[in-house]
Every structure is written in C-alpha cells, then in structure tokens.
Design a protein around this motif. Sequence first.
Motif, mmCIF file in Angstrom:
data_model
loop_
_atom_site.group_PDB
_atom_site.id
_atom_site.type_symbol
_atom_site.label_atom_id
_atom_site.label_comp_id
_atom_site.label_asym_id
_atom_site.label_seq_id
_atom_site.Cartn_x
_atom_site.Cartn_y
_atom_site.Cartn_z
ATOM 1 N N MET A 1 -43.518 -17.842 -9.204
ATOM 2 C CA MET A 1 -42.149 -18.184 -8.841
ATOM 3 C C MET A 1 -42.086 -19.546 -8.152
ATOM 4 N N ASN A 2 -43.012 -19.809 -7.236
ATOM 5 C CA ASN A 2 -43.004 -21.079 -6.516
ATOM 6 C C ASN A 2 -43.354 -22.255 -7.410
ATOM 7 N N ILE A 3 -44.219 -22.049 -8.378
ATOM 8 C CA ILE A 3 -44.490 -23.116 -9.344
ATOM 9 C C ILE A 3 -43.198 -23.454 -10.090
ATOM 10 N N GLY A 4 -42.482 -22.418 -10.515
ATOM 11 C CA GLY A 4 -41.204 -22.640 -11.200
ATOM 12 C C GLY A 4 -40.189 -23.349 -10.333
ATOM 13 N N VAL A 5 -40.058 -22.924 -9.073
ATOM 14 C CA VAL A 5 -39.118 -23.555 -8.147
ATOM 15 C C VAL A 5 -39.493 -25.020 -7.938
ATOM 16 N N PHE A 6 -40.787 -25.267 -7.714
ATOM 17 C CA PHE A 6 -41.260 -26.633 -7.486
ATOM 18 C C PHE A 6 -40.944 -27.519 -8.692
ATOM 19 N N LEU A 7 -41.287 -27.058 -9.897
ATOM 20 C CA LEU A 7 -41.054 -27.860 -11.100
ATOM 21 C C LEU A 7 -39.565 -28.061 -11.370
ATOM 22 N N PHE A 8 -38.753 -27.032 -11.102
ATOM 23 C CA PHE A 8 -37.307 -27.174 -11.290
ATOM 24 C C PHE A 8 -36.748 -28.252 -10.362
ATOM 25 N N ILE A 9 -37.101 -28.190 -9.095
ATOM 26 C CA ILE A 9 -36.595 -29.182 -8.138
ATOM 27 C C ILE A 9 -37.069 -30.580 -8.515
ATOM 28 N N GLN A 10 -38.322 -30.699 -8.942
ATOM 29 C CA GLN A 10 -38.823 -32.008 -9.372
ATOM 30 C C GLN A 10 -38.018 -32.521 -10.570
ATOM 31 N N SER A 11 -37.727 -31.631 -11.517
ATOM 32 C CA SER A 11 -36.992 -32.045 -12.721
ATOM 33 C C SER A 11 -35.578 -32.504 -12.392
ATOM 34 N N VAL A 12 -35.013 -31.973 -11.322
ATOM 35 C CA VAL A 12 -33.662 -32.370 -10.927
ATOM 36 C C VAL A 12 -33.696 -33.641 -10.074
ATOM 37 N N MET A 13 -34.595 -33.687 -9.113
ATOM 38 C CA MET A 13 -34.612 -34.811 -8.169
ATOM 39 C C MET A 13 -35.113 -36.117 -8.778
ATOM 40 N N VAL A 14 -36.113 -36.027 -9.628
ATOM 41 C CA VAL A 14 -36.766 -37.236 -10.133
ATOM 42 C C VAL A 14 -36.357 -37.463 -11.577
ATOM 43 N N LYS A 15 -35.627 -38.517 -11.777
ATOM 44 C CA LYS A 15 -35.172 -38.844 -13.126
ATOM 45 C C LYS A 15 -36.347 -39.401 -13.925
ATOM 46 N N LYS A 16 -36.501 -38.866 -15.126
ATOM 47 C CA LYS A 16 -37.567 -39.357 -15.988
ATOM 48 C C LYS A 16 -37.212 -40.766 -16.446
ATOM 49 N N LYS A 17 -38.207 -41.609 -16.390
ATOM 50 C CA LYS A 17 -38.006 -42.979 -16.856
ATOM 51 C C LYS A 17 -38.079 -42.984 -18.370
ATOM 52 N N ASP A 18 -37.128 -43.673 -18.961
ATOM 53 C CA ASP A 18 -37.137 -43.798 -20.413
ATOM 54 C C ASP A 18 -38.306 -44.674 -20.833
ATOM 55 N N LYS A 19 -38.964 -44.241 -21.887
ATOM 56 C CA LYS A 19 -40.077 -45.039 -22.404
ATOM 57 C C LYS A 19 -39.481 -46.242 -23.135
ATOM 58 N N PRO A 20 -40.079 -47.398 -22.935
ATOM 59 C CA PRO A 20 -39.534 -48.569 -23.632
ATOM 60 C C PRO A 20 -39.715 -48.438 -25.137
ATOM 61 N N VAL A 21 -38.693 -48.859 -25.843
ATOM 62 C CA VAL A 21 -38.734 -48.823 -27.300
ATOM 63 C C VAL A 21 -39.346 -50.126 -27.778
ATOM 64 N N PRO A 22 -40.400 -50.030 -28.576
ATOM 65 C CA PRO A 22 -41.013 -51.279 -29.039
ATOM 66 C C PRO A 22 -40.050 -52.042 -29.939
ATOM 67 N N HIS A 23 -40.010 -53.336 -29.744
ATOM 68 C CA HIS A 23 -39.141 -54.193 -30.563
ATOM 69 C C HIS A 23 -39.857 -54.548 -31.855
ATOM 70 N N LYS A 24 -39.118 -54.462 -32.914
ATOM 71 C CA LYS A 24 -39.680 -54.845 -34.193
ATOM 72 C C LYS A 24 -39.465 -56.348 -34.370
ATOM 73 N N THR A 25 -40.480 -57.007 -34.768
ATOM 74 C CA THR A 25 -40.342 -58.446 -35.021
ATOM 75 C C THR A 25 -40.313 -58.662 -36.515
#
Length: 190
Positions: free
Chosen positions: A164-188
């Motif tokens: 239960m605590n693992i779930g609570v911890f991961l849920f709070i992390q998923s809400v508090m910390v916004k995932k950074k978008d991975k940069p999209v490689p530019h096509k040349t």
Amino acid sequence: MVFDGILAAIIIGFIRGGSFKRFADIRFKMGWIFPLLLVIQLAIFYLQNKVEWIGEVSNLSFMAVYVIGLAFLWVNRHHPYFIWIFIGVLLNFIVMAINGGRMPVSMEAAAVIDPHYMEATKNALYAKHTLVTDSTKLAYLGDIIPLSAPYPREQAISIGDVVMNIGVFLFIQSVMVKKKDKPVPHKTSF
C-alpha cells in the motif's frame, strides 16, 4: 505507516522539484468517503475502550471501514498506482477478515513497540489488533515486520502495508513531479 509513506513521498517530491499544484486537478469518484472513513476510524479507536458497545463491535466496524475503503479504491483504480494501494489494503482486509476482524501481530514484531501496547493487545484493549497464536490464519499477512531504530517510529507493519505504501508513494510522485517531455529529434533535410 501510511502517514509515513505520504510524508516521505511529499518530501522527495519537493526534492525532485515537484509541487502541490497538480493535486488540485485530481478528481476522485466518491471523494468524500476517504475523509469520512478517517474520522470514523479515529472515533472508533478513541471510543472503543470508553464506550462498551463500541468496543464490542469495533472489529466489525473496522471491517466495514475496509470494505467501503476498498470500494473507493476500486472505483478510482484508473488513477496511477491506485491498484497497488488497493492490493495492499485488500491483503490487510483478508488477514483481518479471516481472523475475526482483527489484525494479527507477531510477538517478535510487537516487541519493538511500547510494552504497554503488547499488554493492551494481549488484553484485547486495542480491538484492531490481536497477537498471533497457533490458531491464527495467514499470520504471514499480519503485522510481522518490526520497524525500529534507525526508523524514526517503532511499529509493526504487514506485507499489505508495504504494498500500500509503495502505491501511495508512487501515486504522490506521479502527481507532484511532472514528467519531462523527451525532446523530439529534428529531421534534417539535404
């Protein structure tokens, strides 16, 4: 134990650059149930040794709280990591339900807690817990894991508490910390 997991998740969330802002966007189905269940549990715990009839039905009252809590978690299982929380609570519910509505506590795990707790548990003064005996079913799902120094609070926890605590911890992390978008490689183009 859940409060420890929440506190740790919040502190680590802030260390990781998170904030509380995204909590305002969360919508729970039947969201009013969780605070109500918390108040009911605190009332039962406080009154079970003061009002005889509350003490007599406290194990059934705790089971009802678990059933309603499981329903709340199930209808909100679409939230990240709520299924982990659900599984942890379900494990605790199962072991309590098959042992008369009380959480079995091993003598070894209870030994790390205040000696008054052990005596009160032996005398059934805390209706949510009972000591493990030869007749205890699924004792390995009970409060058999002792936590003591260097952990800041001495307590006995169960496998369900850990899940239960693992779930609570991961849920709070998923809400508090916004995932950074991975940069999209530019096509040349050539």
